[in-house]
Write a protein that holds these residues in place. Structure first.
Motif, short mmCIF file in Angstrom:
data_model
loop_
_atom_site.label_atom_id
_atom_site.label_comp_id
_atom_site.label_asym_id
_atom_site.label_seq_id
_atom_site.Cartn_x
_atom_site.Cartn_y
_atom_site.Cartn_z
N ASP A 155 0.86 -1.18 0.00
CA ASP A 155 0.00 0.00 0.00
C ASP A 155 0.90 1.23 0.00
OD1 ASP A 155 -2.39 1.48 0.14
OD2 ASP A 155 -2.22 1.66 2.32
N THR A 156 0.61 2.17 -0.88
CA THR A 156 1.35 3.43 -0.89
C THR A 156 0.35 4.57 -0.99
OG1 THR A 156 3.10 4.72 -1.98
CG2 THR A 156 1.69 3.38 -3.40
N PHE A 157 0.59 5.60 -0.22
CA PHE A 157 -0.35 6.72 -0.21
C PHE A 157 0.37 8.00 0.19
CE2 PHE A 157 -0.44 4.94 4.07
CZ PHE A 157 -0.35 6.06 4.88
N ALA A 158 -0.29 9.11 -0.11
CA ALA A 158 0.19 10.43 0.32
C ALA A 158 -1.03 11.26 0.67
CB ALA A 158 0.99 11.10 -0.79
N GLY A 159 -0.88 12.08 1.68
CA GLY A 159 -2.00 12.91 2.08
C GLY A 159 -1.58 14.05 2.97
N GLY A 160 -2.44 15.04 3.03
CA GLY A 160 -2.16 16.19 3.87
C GLY A 160 -3.10 17.34 3.58
N PRO A 161 -2.85 18.48 4.19
CA PRO A 161 -3.75 19.63 4.03
C PRO A 161 -3.40 20.48 2.82
CG PRO A 161 -2.09 20.12 5.67
CD PRO A 161 -1.83 18.72 5.22
N PHE A 162 -4.36 21.28 2.35
CA PHE A 162 -4.12 22.27 1.32
C PHE A 162 -5.11 23.42 1.53
CE2 PHE A 162 -7.41 19.59 -0.43
CZ PHE A 162 -8.26 20.46 -1.12
N MET A 163 -4.76 24.60 1.02
CA MET A 163 -5.59 25.79 1.17
C MET A 163 -6.37 26.04 -0.12
SD MET A 163 -5.08 26.79 4.26
CE MET A 163 -5.94 28.39 4.16
N LEU A 164 -7.65 26.39 0.04
CA LEU A 164 -8.50 26.74 -1.09
C LEU A 164 -9.58 27.68 -0.60
CD1 LEU A 164 -9.26 26.26 -4.09
CD2 LEU A 164 -10.76 24.41 -3.29
N LEU A 165 -9.70 28.84 -1.27
CA LEU A 165 -10.72 29.84 -0.93
C LEU A 165 -10.65 30.25 0.54
CD1 LEU A 165 -13.74 28.37 -2.91
CD2 LEU A 165 -12.12 30.13 -3.65
N GLY A 166 -9.42 30.36 1.02
CA GLY A 166 -9.21 30.84 2.37
C GLY A 166 -9.47 29.82 3.47
N ARG A 167 -9.71 28.57 3.11
CA ARG A 167 -9.95 27.53 4.11
C ARG A 167 -8.99 26.36 3.91
NH1 ARG A 167 -14.37 28.18 7.14
NH2 ARG A 167 -15.92 29.73 6.47
N GLU A 168 -8.71 25.65 5.00
CA GLU A 168 -7.83 24.49 4.93
C GLU A 168 -8.66 23.22 4.73
OE1 GLU A 168 -4.01 23.80 7.32
OE2 GLU A 168 -5.44 22.42 8.29
N HIS A 169 -8.27 22.42 3.75
CA HIS A 169 -8.91 21.16 3.44
C HIS A 169 -7.84 20.07 3.49
CE1 HIS A 169 -12.03 23.90 1.84
NE2 HIS A 169 -11.01 24.51 1.25
N SER A 170 -8.23 18.83 3.22
CA SER A 170 -7.24 17.75 3.19
C SER A 170 -7.60 16.75 2.10
CB SER A 170 -7.16 17.04 4.55
OG SER A 170 -8.37 16.39 4.85
N VAL A 171 -6.57 16.02 1.64
CA VAL A 171 -6.77 15.04 0.58
C VAL A 171 -5.87 13.84 0.85
CG1 VAL A 171 -5.00 16.01 -0.95
CG2 VAL A 171 -6.91 14.70 -1.92
N LEU A 172 -6.33 12.68 0.43
CA LEU A 172 -5.56 11.44 0.51
C LEU A 172 -5.68 10.72 -0.82
CD1 LEU A 172 -4.15 9.19 2.39
CD2 LEU A 172 -6.43 8.19 2.48
N VAL A 173 -4.56 10.29 -1.40
CA VAL A 173 -4.57 9.50 -2.63
C VAL A 173 -3.63 8.32 -2.42
CG1 VAL A 173 -5.15 11.38 -4.19
CG2 VAL A 173 -2.75 10.96 -3.63
N GLY A 174 -3.99 7.18 -3.02
CA GLY A 174 -3.14 6.01 -2.83
C GLY A 174 -3.52 4.86 -3.74
#
Length: 714
Positions: A349-368
């Motif tokens: 299993d391999t994955f990467a994830g973390g937060p990102f900024m969009l429209l002044g708010r912090e979101h998060s994403v995970l892909v793997g």
């Protein structure tokens, strides 16, 4: 058993009941010290701060729009748990079903649970295969309901994630010795610490052994487990973890009692053993693997995980293939067999994830992406094997032990099965507003299986293709709404898919089973975040299930459909800094919506409509006359269950609702040594952990018994 709960009213009552303890009413200058104390107490609590079962990276349970339970190391130690049976029997909504004394089945919401190891999905099932004892694990995470987003193919029941112990930088050590009823002896040692001056290289080792008898006559079990793991920091941001673990188990086989031919349970004591002395089961399991993790400066994390499990099973046994005649006390047919199996499970299993900024708010994403395979090879002989008719014995008198001679077995059959699964997945968490988050996810999966007969079968065959799916998409959606600092409401939708092997009349394989779950609920943190409470309601539909084609015997149509619905409430944490509690209640109803003559009946008569779990432990204060003592109380109850629907000749066996109680007295001898006395089944209740068929799998629960445990921590 209690009536189904009004979850909305209960949540309101819980919120109102702790209003006086709300930190919002405390001046800011008075808040800091209590918050520090709470943080200190969480290291030894039944309330988990975070979990990884729903998203690979650590999340608080309130961020997850699903029912999630975490069994912490502290609770495992407090209850002196040893095996996955002990652990999963305590989890809300999970029913443990006996198979034999070396392994069992674990079900939730109307199906068998899937399994992960440190987030790695497994094509080797949880049920029916021996798992490592709990000395290997730091915690056990369970997400109930479909988990196809990260798991891929699997039941709608949920997933169990076993999370290994990892090395610590500080030197720590613990050891225990226990002794209990039926000569139950156990030893365990756990040592961890740094191996170099800058503490970049750390190691941990665990060794345990069990040597015990059971309430059943002539049954013995011996197990040894070893575990070694290393962490190495290439830098402050990159860590490599390596591990190896082995479990060996040599056991006398026991798979429950038969019944009388009319379906009535045998009139025998709980110690009765209807199996010959030469029955035995042996398991040998080895895990190896690695975890390479890099933590980026922007708070992103990338990880690569690899694991391989080699497991072998040998069993030689004799067992009744028919019920016991009540007049003569004889069994018409008794089978003898011997088999060896080798299982290889590999996963990456391999994955990467973390937060990102969009429209002044912090979101998060995970892909793997992940891959898993399960290779099973077996060989042996039973009465159905070519040229093995002499393995059947007739007219055997029920006895302890029965007079059945050990056979000289010549292996006459072989099998080889391979299942592989791969997929890519993604999960996006959008912060739509300060209190509102939307979680979207999806997975594309490929799945194949094939099988063949092999030597020593006199007629080996070529590979035969089985279940198959390509590019199967599994969507997921949910949201969480933080109504207040202490209360979160949530809702979610999840898909499932399970490839099938049955064929239509045109010899094409049935399409995969598909289905969905809707779940809504509420999660709250009470008493300055010491106590968590979750309440949920769920509804599951599983469609495309194989249904016998009435117009074409031997073929199937994808017309079966079932429904599972229910309510759950769970509590975990501390009522006071000295009073720990873990409790759960489940009400569940399962029905065949369309399944021929079974339409309208329960999916399985095994499943009780209600499950109740409770464990609580109180440690007396230092200024109390009982200083150093602790008192624990546990109970597990369930509603009515049965062996199946009655037939014209055999009545269904029904077990009325029952509750089993446990009490524990503990004493801290000093800062290093502690001792506990556990009395299980305090009131010596008579009950069955499984109602099986007329020939086997009717399991008595253990009568009243005790275990004394001496533990040291350094």
């Amino acid at each position: 058993m209690p009536k189904p709960l009004n979850l909305a009213l209960l949540m309101g009552a819980l919120q109102a009941g702790v209003a006086a303890a709300s930190p919002d009413s405390v001046p800011a200058t008075a808040k800091a010290l209590p918050e520090v104390l709470v943080e200190a107490s969480r290291a030894e609590s039944y309330r988990a701060e975070t979990t990884t079962v729903a998203g690979k990276l650590p999340q608080s349970i309130r961020e997850i729009p699903n029912s999630v339970s975490v069994l912490t190391r502290q609770q495992m130690d407090d209850q002196n748990m040893v095996t996955p049976w002990d652990a999963l029997s305590q989890i809300t909504g999970v029913q443990a079903v006996a198979n034999d004394i070396t392994q069992g089945q674990f079900h939730s919401r109307g199906g068998a649970l899937e399994v992960q190891h440190d987030g790695l999905p497994s094509t080797l099932p949880l049920s029916g295969y021996q798992q490592f004892d709990l000395g290997l694990y730091e915690r056990i995470e369970v997400m109930r309901g479909p988990s196809g987003l990260l798991q891929g193919s699997g039941s709608f029941s949920g997933t169990v994630n076993f999370v290994r112990k990892r090395p610590t930088a500080d030197l720590t050590a613990s050891a225990l010795a226990s002794y209990g009823s039926w000569t139950n002896r156990r030893l365990e040692a756990d040592v961890s610490g740094a191996l170099n001056a800058d503490r970049s290289l750390r190691a941990r080792g665990v060794l345990s052994g069990i040597d015990r008898d059971f309430v059943f006559n002539r049954i013995h079990d011996k197990k040894w487990m070893g575990y070694l793991t290393l962490d190495y920091d290439f830098s402050r941001a990159t860590t490599l973890n390596l591990f190896v673990a082995n479990l060996t188990n040599d056991s006398t086989g026991f798979s429950g009692l038969p019944t009388y031919t009319d379906g009535r349970q045998l009139s025998v004591p709980r110690s009765f053993n209807p199996y010959p002395d030469w029955n035995r089961i042996e398991w040998d399991t080895t895990d190896i693997g690695l975890d390479l993790t890099h933590r980026f400066a922007n708070r992103w994390t990338a990880s690569l995980r690899l694991m391989r499990r080699d497991q072998s099973q040998f069993f030689k046994d004799g067992y009744a293939t028919a019920g016991v005649d009540p007049a003569s006390g004889r069994i018409a047919s008794y089978a003898r067999r011997e088999f060896m199996y080798d299982y290889v499970h590999e996963a990456v299993d391999t994955f990467a994830g973390g937060p990102f900024m969009l429209l002044g708010r912090e979101h998060s994403v995970l892909v793997g992406a992940n891959f898993s395979s399960f290779d099973s090879r077996g060989r042996g002989a039973n009465p159905n094997s070519p040229g093995s008719s002499g393995l059947t014995v007739t007219n055997v008198l029920l006895a302890d032990p029965p007079l059945v001679a050990e056979p000289a077995v010549s292996y006459r059959t072989g099998s080889h099965n391979v299942t592989t699964q791969s997929g890519v997945y993604g999960r996006l968490s959008l912060n739509l507003a300060d209190p509102l988050r939307l979680i979207l996810g999806g997975r594309f999966s490929d799945y194949t299986s094939k099988s063949r007969t092999t030597a020593p079968n006199p007629a080996p065959t070529d590979w035969s293709r089985g279940a198959n799916a390509e590019g199967q998409f599994t969507p997921y959606a949910g949201f969480t709404w933080d109504v207040s600092r202490a209360l979160t409401l949530y809702a979610s939708y999840a898909d499932i898919f399970v490839p099938q092997t049955q064929t239509r009349v045109d010899n094409s394989v049935l399409d995969p089973r598909v289905g969905r779950q809707y779940e809504v609920g509420a999660k709250t943190s009470l008493l300055n975040d010491r106590l968590s409470v979750t309440a949920s309601v769920f509804n599951i539909r599983d469609t495309n299930r194989a249904l016998a084609d009435s117009d074409n015997p031997g073929y199937y149509t994808a017309a079966g459909q079932l429904e599972s619905k229910g309510r759950e409430i769970e509590m975990a944490g501390q009522i006071t800094p000295r009073w720990d509690v873990s409790a759960g209640y489940t009400w569940m109803d399962t029905r065949w919506v369309h399944n021929g003559t079974s339409t309208g009946q329960p999916i399985s008569f095994w499943y009780p409509k209600e499950l109740l779990k409770l464990w609580t432990r109180y440690r007396f204060a230092d200024n109390s006359p009982l200083r150093g003592f602790s008192l624990g109380l546990g109970m597990q109850g369930q509603g009515t269950s049965a062996s199946g629907a009655p037939s014209p000749t055999i009545a269904a066996r029904t077990q009325n609702a029952y509750t089993v109680y446990r009490v524990q007295l503990g004493y801290d001898i000093d800062k290093t040594w502690s001792a506990t006395l556990d009395i299980n089944n305090l009131f010596d209740s008579h009950y069955y952990t499984r109602l099986g068929g007329t020939n086997t799998y009717n399991f008595y629960g253990d009568p009243r018994n005790f275990v004394i445990t001496l533990r040291a921590r350094y």
